[in-house]
Design a protein around this motif. Structure first.
Motif, PDB file in Angstrom:
ATOM      1  N   SER A  13       0.814  -1.218   0.000  1.00  0.00           N
ATOM      2  CA  SER A  13       0.000   0.000   0.000  1.00  0.00           C
ATOM      3  C   SER A  13       0.847   1.267   0.000  1.00  0.00           C
ATOM      4  O   SER A  13       0.352   2.353   0.327  1.00  0.00           O
ATOM      5  N   ALA A  14       2.113   1.147  -0.370  1.00  0.00           N
ATOM      6  CA  ALA A  14       3.027   2.296  -0.324  1.00  0.00           C
ATOM      7  C   ALA A  14       2.699   3.305  -1.423  1.00  0.00           C
ATOM      8  O   ALA A  14       2.220   2.954  -2.511  1.00  0.00           O
ATOM      9  N   ASN A  15       2.974   4.563  -1.124  1.00  0.00           N
ATOM     10  CA  ASN A  15       2.869   5.609  -2.129  1.00  0.00           C
ATOM     11  C   ASN A  15       3.936   5.404  -3.204  1.00  0.00           C
ATOM     12  O   ASN A  15       4.956   4.759  -2.965  1.00  0.00           O
ATOM     13  N   ASP A  16       3.689   5.970  -4.369  1.00  0.00           N
ATOM     14  CA  ASP A  16       4.657   5.839  -5.465  1.00  0.00           C
ATOM     15  C   ASP A  16       6.002   6.438  -5.050  1.00  0.00           C
ATOM     16  O   ASP A  16       6.065   7.550  -4.511  1.00  0.00           O
ATOM     17  N   SER A  17       7.066   5.699  -5.322  1.00  0.00           N
ATOM     18  CA  SER A  17       8.417   6.167  -5.023  1.00  0.00           C
ATOM     19  C   SER A  17       9.366   5.445  -5.971  1.00  0.00           C
ATOM     20  O   SER A  17       9.716   4.288  -5.741  1.00  0.00           O
ATOM     21  N   ARG A 111       6.664  17.352  10.642  1.00  0.00           N
ATOM     22  CA  ARG A 111       7.119  16.929   9.313  1.00  0.00           C
ATOM     23  C   ARG A 111       5.930  16.637   8.397  1.00  0.00           C
ATOM     24  O   ARG A 111       5.912  17.023   7.225  1.00  0.00           O
ATOM     25  N   VAL A 112       4.971  15.904   8.918  1.00  0.00           N
ATOM     26  CA  VAL A 112       3.795  15.550   8.120  1.00  0.00           C
ATOM     27  C   VAL A 112       3.073  16.806   7.647  1.00  0.00           C
ATOM     28  O   VAL A 112       2.676  16.919   6.474  1.00  0.00           O
ATOM     29  N   ALA A 113       2.908  17.778   8.546  1.00  0.00           N
ATOM     30  CA  ALA A 113       2.204  19.010   8.185  1.00  0.00           C
ATOM     31  C   ALA A 113       3.027  19.879   7.239  1.00  0.00           C
ATOM     32  O   ALA A 113       2.503  20.391   6.232  1.00  0.00           O
ATOM     33  N   LYS A 114       4.312  20.035   7.513  1.00  0.00           N
ATOM     34  CA  LYS A 114       5.145  20.942   6.728  1.00  0.00           C
ATOM     35  C   LYS A 114       5.316  20.468   5.294  1.00  0.00           C
ATOM     36  O   LYS A 114       5.288  21.274   4.349  1.00  0.00           O
ATOM     37  N   TYR A 115       5.491  19.152   5.122  1.00  0.00           N
ATOM     38  CA  TYR A 115       5.803  18.620   3.793  1.00  0.00           C
ATOM     39  C   TYR A 115       4.625  17.886   3.153  1.00  0.00           C
ATOM     40  O   TYR A 115       4.774  17.288   2.091  1.00  0.00           O
ATOM     41  N   GLY A 116       3.461  17.929   3.790  1.00  0.00           N
ATOM     42  CA  GLY A 116       2.272  17.304   3.215  1.00  0.00           C
ATOM     43  C   GLY A 116       2.441  15.804   3.008  1.00  0.00           C
ATOM     44  O   GLY A 116       1.997  15.257   1.988  1.00  0.00           O
ATOM     45  N   ILE A 117       3.033  15.116   3.976  1.00  0.00           N
ATOM     46  CA  ILE A 117       3.296  13.686   3.840  1.00  0.00           C
ATOM     47  C   ILE A 117       2.015  12.898   4.071  1.00  0.00           C
ATOM     48  O   ILE A 117       1.355  13.039   5.104  1.00  0.00           O
ATOM     49  N   GLN A 118       1.667  12.072   3.107  1.00  0.00           N
ATOM     50  CA  GLN A 118       0.471  11.234   3.195  1.00  0.00           C
ATOM     51  C   GLN A 118       0.841   9.895   3.820  1.00  0.00           C
ATOM     52  O   GLN A 118       1.344   8.994   3.152  1.00  0.00           O
ATOM     53  N   CYS A 119       0.624   9.781   5.140  1.00  0.00           N
ATOM     54  CA  CYS A 119       1.022   8.551   5.844  1.00  0.00           C
ATOM     55  C   CYS A 119      -0.044   8.102   6.842  1.00  0.00           C
ATOM     56  O   CYS A 119       0.275   7.410   7.817  1.00  0.00           O
ATOM     57  N   ASP A 120      -1.298   8.482   6.602  1.00  0.00           N
ATOM     58  CA  ASP A 120      -2.429   8.018   7.428  1.00  0.00           C
ATOM     59  C   ASP A 120      -2.228   8.330   8.909  1.00  0.00           C
ATOM     60  O   ASP A 120      -2.521   7.503   9.782  1.00  0.00           O
ATOM     61  N   HIS A 183       1.282   5.105   8.826  1.00  0.00           N
ATOM     62  CA  HIS A 183       1.790   4.119   7.860  1.00  0.00           C
ATOM     63  C   HIS A 183       3.295   4.347   7.810  1.00  0.00           C
ATOM     64  O   HIS A 183       3.761   5.333   7.235  1.00  0.00           O
ATOM     65  N   PRO A 184       4.089   3.475   8.424  1.00  0.00           N
ATOM     66  CA  PRO A 184       5.506   3.804   8.626  1.00  0.00           C
ATOM     67  C   PRO A 184       6.309   3.924   7.344  1.00  0.00           C
ATOM     68  O   PRO A 184       7.182   4.794   7.246  1.00  0.00           O
ATOM     69  N   LEU A 185       6.047   3.072   6.369  1.00  0.00           N
ATOM     70  CA  LEU A 185       6.819   3.158   5.132  1.00  0.00           C
ATOM     71  C   LEU A 185       6.493   4.444   4.380  1.00  0.00           C
ATOM     72  O   LEU A 185       7.399   5.114   3.849  1.00  0.00           O
ATOM     73  N   ASN A 186       5.234   4.834   4.366  1.00  0.00           N
ATOM     74  CA  ASN A 186       4.881   6.077   3.678  1.00  0.00           C
ATOM     75  C   ASN A 186       5.451   7.302   4.384  1.00  0.00           C
ATOM     76  O   ASN A 186       5.759   8.313   3.735  1.00  0.00           O
ATOM     77  N   LEU A 187       5.611   7.235   5.704  1.00  0.00           N
ATOM     78  CA  LEU A 187       6.292   8.327   6.398  1.00  0.00           C
ATOM     79  C   LEU A 187       7.744   8.414   5.930  1.00  0.00           C
ATOM     80  O   LEU A 187       8.237   9.510   5.633  1.00  0.00           O
TER      81      LEU A 187
END
Length: 425
Positions: A13-17, A111-120, A183-187
């Motif tokens: 379920s990882a984001n594209d990378s 980090r999640v807020a500043k960089y818009g990280i989608q990690c549930d 979601h640790p990998l998406n973070l």
């Protein structure tokens, strides 16, 4: 070493990378970081924000190790809490480390807020006690953390457990509204992208073979080299023989995780407030809901990091004992991952010389600690080493029996504490 992620729910379920090319040729950097897990990514991101040229070398893929396989729980403090630190290392050490105990969770949210990280990212964590003796441990835990500034704790007896957990397994729970899960990998993937957006370079499939010491150390891979002002060794459980003096005072351990099929509306019968949970036994169980309402359930320790052949058979009995209503539930994913254990259960931080820094041995509390130590390492490389020194001053003990006998000796000790938990002693 394979460069594919473990066959986990997170990888599926990882984001594209897209894959990043391996290191090729000679390069210059201010800081070369070995390892693209949370420690490497956090320190690299802080350093890039401060204007440093950063190159990260990863033997496999970003988040390949524990950073991309863990339970995804935002758990504060360290594997040994401030009372133990004070008893063993003094009030000054406890005060210094206690002042940082809740900082890692704030860094993740920033980090999640500043960089818009989608990690549930979701809020709320729970510590659960199965016996009356363990309830007393929760009461102590609450008082200790409140002394160090956590005012978001609520202790609930058995009557309040079912508001949060659909299980009869617990005598009481401690709700921590400042906890949470991700979601640790998406973070990790989001932090890697943030680092690259600031000019940082990440090379995958770039196993480091040796570090050439000197005023400007040189880090060598099979395909190239990086000359830098500073090196950060951030390999944790996957350090291998790169730096034997670090490997000698730590031990890789494996933990197992499964993810069920999506539960549909049944999730409300299991975790109605969608908080993550861990019990407070020595060999603990931990679980939470994914974004698509699977139950992610982990536990157990394999000392020496041997991959168990039948993960589901190890985890299912505890899952179904905790949640009998899920008897026979389909397991869609099962995986294992390694974390690095130290004898003191406290992280090991220090310098190999004036230019080579390291952090390792989160001992199961890596999600928040690694984000904190990334900031602390960045501060040290900028000349502000007070917080770094608070960690570096902690002694690093070798395991009894050395590398040959550390596994059986540690397993024997774990068996004793697990027996005490089972007997309620």
């Amino acid at each position: 070493m394979t460069t594919s992620h473990a066959p986990s729910y997170y990888a599926a379920s990882a984001n594209d990378s897209p894959p990043r090319p391996p290191l090729a040729g000679a390069h210059e950097a201010d800081v070369c970081i070995i390892g693209a897990g949370y420690t490497g990514l956090s320190s690299g991101l802080f350093l890039a924000e401060a204007g440093f040229r950063v190159v990260v070398l990863e033997a496999a893929r970003v988040g390949w190790g524990a950073s991309g396989r863990n339970g995804g729980q935002i758990v504060h403090s360290y594997s040994r809490d401030m009372d133990v630190i004070e008893a063993r290392h003094g009030a000054d050490a406890a005060r210094a480390l206690g002042g940082m105990a809740f900082e890692g969770a704030r860094i993740i949210r920033e980090r999640v807020a500043k960089y818009g990280i989608q990690c549930d990212l979701k809020g709320g964590g729970i510590y659960a006690a199965k016996t009356r003796r363990k309830v007393r441990d929760l009461e102590h835990h609450k008082g200790l953390w409140e002394r160090y500034g956590n005012d978001q704790l609520e202790l609930l007896d058995r009557g309040g457990v079912h508001r949060h957990i659909g299980s009869d397994a617990y005598e009481a729970i401690l709700v921590d509204r400042s906890g949470g899960h991700i979601h640790p990998l998406n973070l990790a993937l989001g932090e890697a992208a943030a680092l690259e957006s600031l000019g940082g370079t990440i090379c995958e499939a770039s196993k480091v073979l040796r570090i050439e010491r000197g005023e400007r150390p040189v880090v060598h891979t099979g395909g190239g080299q990086v000359r830098a002002r500073y090196v950060i060794v951030a390999c944790n459980a996957y350090i291998g023989d790169l730096e034997p003096q670090l490997a000698a005072k730590s031990m890789p351990c494996g933990t197992q995780v499964v993810a069920t099929e999506p539960l549909g509306e049944r999730w409300k019968e299991v975790l109605p407030t969608d908080h993550c949970v861990e019990d407070n036994n020595f060999l603990l169980d931990y679980y939470r809901l994914s974004a698509d309402r699977r139950l992610i359930f982990g536990g157990g320790v394999i000392y020496g990091a041997r991959d168990p052949a039948r993960i589901e058979q190890l985890i299912r009995p505890n899952l179904e004992k905790t949640f009998p209503q899920l008897a026979g539930v389909k397991i869609d994913y099962a995986w294992t991952g390694n974390f690095l254990l130290t004898l003191s259960r406290l992280p090991q931080v220090g310098r190999l010389d004036d230019t080579i820094y390291y952090s390792q041995g989160c001992s199961g509390h890596g999600v928040t600690y690694t984000h904190l130590i990334g900031r602390v390492l960045s501060e040290a490389l900028q000349g502000q080493a007070e917080r770094f020194d608070a960690f570096a001053s902690l002694p690093h003990y070798p395991f009894p029996g050395g590398r040959m006998f550390r596994i059986p000796f540690t397993a024997l000790g774990a068996w004793w504490y697990d027996l005490r938990d089972r007997l309620g002693a």
